[in-house]
Design a protein around this motif. Sequence first.
Motif, PDB file in Angstrom:
ATOM      1  N   GLY A  83       0.810  -1.214   0.000  1.00 13.70           N
ATOM      2  CA  GLY A  83       0.000   0.000   0.000  1.00 13.70           C
ATOM      3  C   GLY A  83       0.842   1.262   0.000  1.00 13.70           C
ATOM      4  O   GLY A  83       0.441   2.286  -0.552  1.00 13.70           O
ATOM      5  N   LEU A  84       2.020   1.188   0.617  1.00 11.30           N
ATOM      6  CA  LEU A  84       2.896   2.357   0.647  1.00 11.30           C
ATOM      7  C   LEU A  84       3.600   2.573  -0.686  1.00 11.30           C
ATOM      8  O   LEU A  84       3.704   3.706  -1.175  1.00 11.30           O
ATOM      9  CB  LEU A  84       3.941   2.189   1.757  1.00 11.30           C
ATOM     10  N   LEU A  85       4.074   1.495  -1.286  1.00 13.51           N
ATOM     11  CA  LEU A  85       4.814   1.607  -2.545  1.00 13.51           C
ATOM     12  C   LEU A  85       3.891   1.806  -3.742  1.00 13.51           C
ATOM     13  O   LEU A  85       4.296   2.389  -4.754  1.00 13.51           O
ATOM     14  CB  LEU A  85       5.675   0.361  -2.754  1.00 13.51           C
ATOM     15  N   LEU A  86       2.648   1.307  -3.633  1.00 10.62           N
ATOM     16  CA  LEU A  86       1.661   1.449  -4.710  1.00 10.62           C
ATOM     17  C   LEU A  86       0.420   2.139  -4.140  1.00 10.62           C
ATOM     18  O   LEU A  86      -0.576   1.477  -3.811  1.00 10.62           O
ATOM     19  CB  LEU A  86       1.302   0.086  -5.298  1.00 10.62           C
ATOM     20  N   PRO A  87       0.444   3.451  -3.975  1.00 12.14           N
ATOM     21  CA  PRO A  87      -0.654   4.176  -3.309  1.00 12.14           C
ATOM     22  C   PRO A  87      -2.048   3.897  -3.849  1.00 12.14           C
ATOM     23  O   PRO A  87      -3.008   3.874  -3.061  1.00 12.14           O
ATOM     24  CB  PRO A  87      -0.253   5.652  -3.505  1.00 12.14           C
ATOM     25  N   PRO A  88      -2.259   3.664  -5.163  1.00 12.53           N
ATOM     26  CA  PRO A  88      -3.631   3.373  -5.620  1.00 12.53           C
ATOM     27  C   PRO A  88      -4.237   2.122  -4.994  1.00 12.53           C
ATOM     28  O   PRO A  88      -5.474   1.993  -4.942  1.00 12.53           O
ATOM     29  CB  PRO A  88      -3.457   3.203  -7.134  1.00 12.53           C
ATOM     30  N   LEU A  89      -3.401   1.204  -4.525  1.00 14.52           N
ATOM     31  CA  LEU A  89      -3.917  -0.023  -3.928  1.00 14.52           C
ATOM     32  C   LEU A  89      -4.246   0.135  -2.448  1.00 14.52           C
ATOM     33  O   LEU A  89      -4.882  -0.750  -1.867  1.00 14.52           O
ATOM     34  CB  LEU A  89      -2.887  -1.158  -4.085  1.00 14.52           C
ATOM     35  N   ARG A  90      -3.806   1.218  -1.831  1.00 14.22           N
ATOM     36  CA  ARG A  90      -3.963   1.379  -0.379  1.00 14.22           C
ATOM     37  C   ARG A  90      -5.425   1.334   0.082  1.00 14.22           C
ATOM     38  O   ARG A  90      -5.742   0.607   1.029  1.00 14.22           O
ATOM     39  CB  ARG A  90      -3.300   2.690   0.055  1.00 14.22           C
ATOM     40  N   PRO A  91      -6.367   2.077  -0.555  1.00 10.70           N
ATOM     41  CA  PRO A  91      -7.767   2.002  -0.075  1.00 10.70           C
ATOM     42  C   PRO A  91      -8.341   0.596  -0.142  1.00 10.70           C
ATOM     43  O   PRO A  91      -9.061   0.162   0.767  1.00 10.70           O
ATOM     44  CB  PRO A  91      -8.502   2.968  -1.014  1.00 10.70           C
ATOM     45  N   GLY A  92      -8.034  -0.128  -1.218  1.00 14.07           N
ATOM     46  CA  GLY A  92      -8.563  -1.488  -1.341  1.00 14.07           C
ATOM     47  C   GLY A  92      -8.001  -2.413  -0.281  1.00 14.07           C
ATOM     48  O   GLY A  92      -8.737  -3.247   0.274  1.00 14.07           O
ATOM     49  N   LEU A  93      -6.721  -2.289   0.033  1.00 13.48           N
ATOM     50  CA  LEU A  93      -6.119  -3.119   1.071  1.00 13.48           C
ATOM     51  C   LEU A  93      -6.711  -2.792   2.438  1.00 13.48           C
ATOM     52  O   LEU A  93      -6.944  -3.700   3.255  1.00 13.48           O
ATOM     53  CB  LEU A  93      -4.604  -2.909   1.081  1.00 13.48           C
ATOM     54  N   ASP A  94      -6.946  -1.515   2.695  1.00 14.48           N
ATOM     55  CA  ASP A  94      -7.559  -1.122   3.974  1.00 14.48           C
ATOM     56  C   ASP A  94      -8.952  -1.734   4.119  1.00 14.48           C
ATOM     57  O   ASP A  94      -9.311  -2.266   5.181  1.00 14.48           O
ATOM     58  CB  ASP A  94      -7.660   0.399   4.070  1.00 14.48           C
ATOM     59  N   ARG A  95      -9.727  -1.669   3.056  1.00 15.73           N
ATOM     60  CA  ARG A  95     -11.093  -2.211   3.117  1.00 15.73           C
ATOM     61  C   ARG A  95     -11.074  -3.737   3.247  1.00 15.73           C
ATOM     62  O   ARG A  95     -11.901  -4.309   3.964  1.00 15.73           O
ATOM     63  CB  ARG A  95     -11.879  -1.794   1.876  1.00 15.73           C
ATOM     64  N   LEU A  96     -10.147  -4.392   2.560  1.00 15.64           N
ATOM     65  CA  LEU A  96     -10.044  -5.849   2.655  1.00 15.64           C
ATOM     66  C   LEU A  96      -9.678  -6.273   4.072  1.00 15.64           C
ATOM     67  O   LEU A  96     -10.261  -7.227   4.611  1.00 15.64           O
ATOM     68  CB  LEU A  96      -8.998  -6.362   1.667  1.00 15.64           C
ATOM     69  N   ALA A  97      -8.734  -5.577   4.686  1.00 17.14           N
ATOM     70  CA  ALA A  97      -8.344  -5.896   6.059  1.00 17.14           C
ATOM     71  C   ALA A  97      -9.511  -5.698   7.019  1.00 17.14           C
ATOM     72  O   ALA A  97      -9.764  -6.533   7.897  1.00 17.14           O
ATOM     73  CB  ALA A  97      -7.154  -5.039   6.475  1.00 17.14           C
ATOM     74  N   ALA A  98     -10.237  -4.597   6.851  1.00 20.85           N
ATOM     75  CA  ALA A  98     -11.392  -4.336   7.717  1.00 20.85           C
ATOM     76  C   ALA A  98     -12.480  -5.382   7.513  1.00 20.85           C
ATOM     77  O   ALA A  98     -13.134  -5.820   8.475  1.00 20.85           O
ATOM     78  CB  ALA A  98     -11.937  -2.936   7.455  1.00 20.85           C
ATOM     79  N   LEU A  99     -12.682  -5.803   6.262  1.00 21.88           N
ATOM     80  CA  LEU A  99     -13.708  -6.808   5.969  1.00 21.88           C
ATOM     81  C   LEU A  99     -13.364  -8.149   6.610  1.00 21.88           C
ATOM     82  O   LEU A  99     -14.222  -8.788   7.243  1.00 21.88           O
ATOM     83  CB  LEU A  99     -13.851  -6.967   4.460  1.00 21.88           C
ATOM     84  N   LEU A 100     -12.114  -8.583   6.469  1.00 22.04           N
ATOM     85  CA  LEU A 100     -11.704  -9.852   7.068  1.00 22.04           C
ATOM     86  C   LEU A 100     -11.817  -9.805   8.586  1.00 22.04           C
ATOM     87  O   LEU A 100     -12.179 -10.800   9.224  1.00 22.04           O
ATOM     88  CB  LEU A 100     -10.273 -10.185   6.656  1.00 22.04           C
ATOM     89  N   HIS A 101     -11.513  -8.653   9.157  1.00 19.00           N
ATOM     90  CA  HIS A 101     -11.592  -8.525  10.613  1.00 19.00           C
ATOM     91  C   HIS A 101     -13.034  -8.530  11.097  1.00 19.00           C
ATOM     92  O   HIS A 101     -13.320  -8.972  12.210  1.00 19.00           O
ATOM     93  CB  HIS A 101     -10.895  -7.240  11.046  1.00 19.00           C
ATOM     94  N   ALA A 102     -13.940  -8.026  10.258  1.00 19.14           N
ATOM     95  CA  ALA A 102     -15.344  -7.911  10.669  1.00 19.14           C
ATOM     96  C   ALA A 102     -16.108  -9.221  10.560  1.00 19.14           C
ATOM     97  O   ALA A 102     -17.136  -9.398  11.222  1.00 19.14           O
ATOM     98  CB  ALA A 102     -16.039  -6.843   9.820  1.00 19.14           C
ATOM     99  N   VAL A 103     -15.613 -10.158   9.747  1.00 19.32           N
ATOM    100  CA  VAL A 103     -16.329 -11.433   9.582  1.00 19.32           C
ATOM    101  C   VAL A 103     -16.176 -12.266  10.857  1.00 19.32           C
ATOM    102  O   VAL A 103     -15.059 -12.507  11.310  1.00 19.32           O
ATOM    103  CB  VAL A 103     -15.783 -12.213   8.374  1.00 19.32           C
ATOM    104  N   PRO A 104     -17.276 -12.725  11.471  1.00 19.07           N
ATOM    105  CA  PRO A 104     -17.174 -13.538  12.687  1.00 19.07           C
ATOM    106  C   PRO A 104     -16.453 -14.859  12.422  1.00 19.07           C
ATOM    107  O   PRO A 104     -16.597 -15.455  11.341  1.00 19.07           O
ATOM    108  CB  PRO A 104     -18.636 -13.784  13.080  1.00 19.07           C
TER     109      PRO A 104
END
Length: 251
Positions: A83-104
């Motif tokens: 996400g740091l080296l490829l800034p356009p991918l950062r929002p998608g990675l953030d949302r993916l991490a939040a989604l995986l964390h939110a799944v019970p």
Amino acid sequence: MSAAARRAALATTGVLVLLAGAEAVGRAGIAGPSWPPLSEVAAHLLDADRRATVVRAASATLASAAEGLLAGVLVAAAAAFTGLLLPPLRPGLDRLAALLHAVPVIALAPLLITTVGREATPTVVAGLGAGFVMFVAFSSGLSLGGRRSTHDDVFDALGANRVRRLLRLQLPASVPTVLDGLTLAAPAAVLGATIGEWFGAPRGLGVLIVSAMQNFQVTLLWSAAACATALSLAAYGLTTALQRAAVRRMA
């Protein structure tokens, strides 16, 4: 008495009062048969044969937690660096991490059992628990290290690219924040491994807890829970000591 000694004395007193209260509740039977005196739990753990059963289960849980923690740290670091080296991918990675964390976990368990198998499920659950914390820690630490400073001007003057700037400036600056995250990720990995063992793993403290609940072996249940708690506290204490040593070294 110094401030540190006073804090230690107060903490020790609080723990002793809590243990005495739990023992009194068990002795008086206030909470019923499901709350045994702590002295009975201690006696259960002091018995060689019974202790061996708990220790074997704890060893399996510790191995799964350690593997999950390592995998979570590596994946989180790779995602944060990407996400740091490829800034356009950062929002998608953030949302993916939040989604995986939110799944019970209860919703992920059947999928994990059918894909990675029962034995690997505790490791994967531990990795998911630790990975989100470490992703946030890496992302925050690298963002802090990426703020404009005189060091950035030096790197600009030397013509450093993003990778060199990451390795030489941002990554070292993120170490305190990353270690702060590790103090939370290590206990989360122990908890994740224990919960992951509930879904049919062949061994571990989670298996022992479920078996004890089903057979109403209250003392065994409390012994396994106490052992899981001790593992979490040990993981927190070890990573906290590492974090303090690193902060002193880099101060």
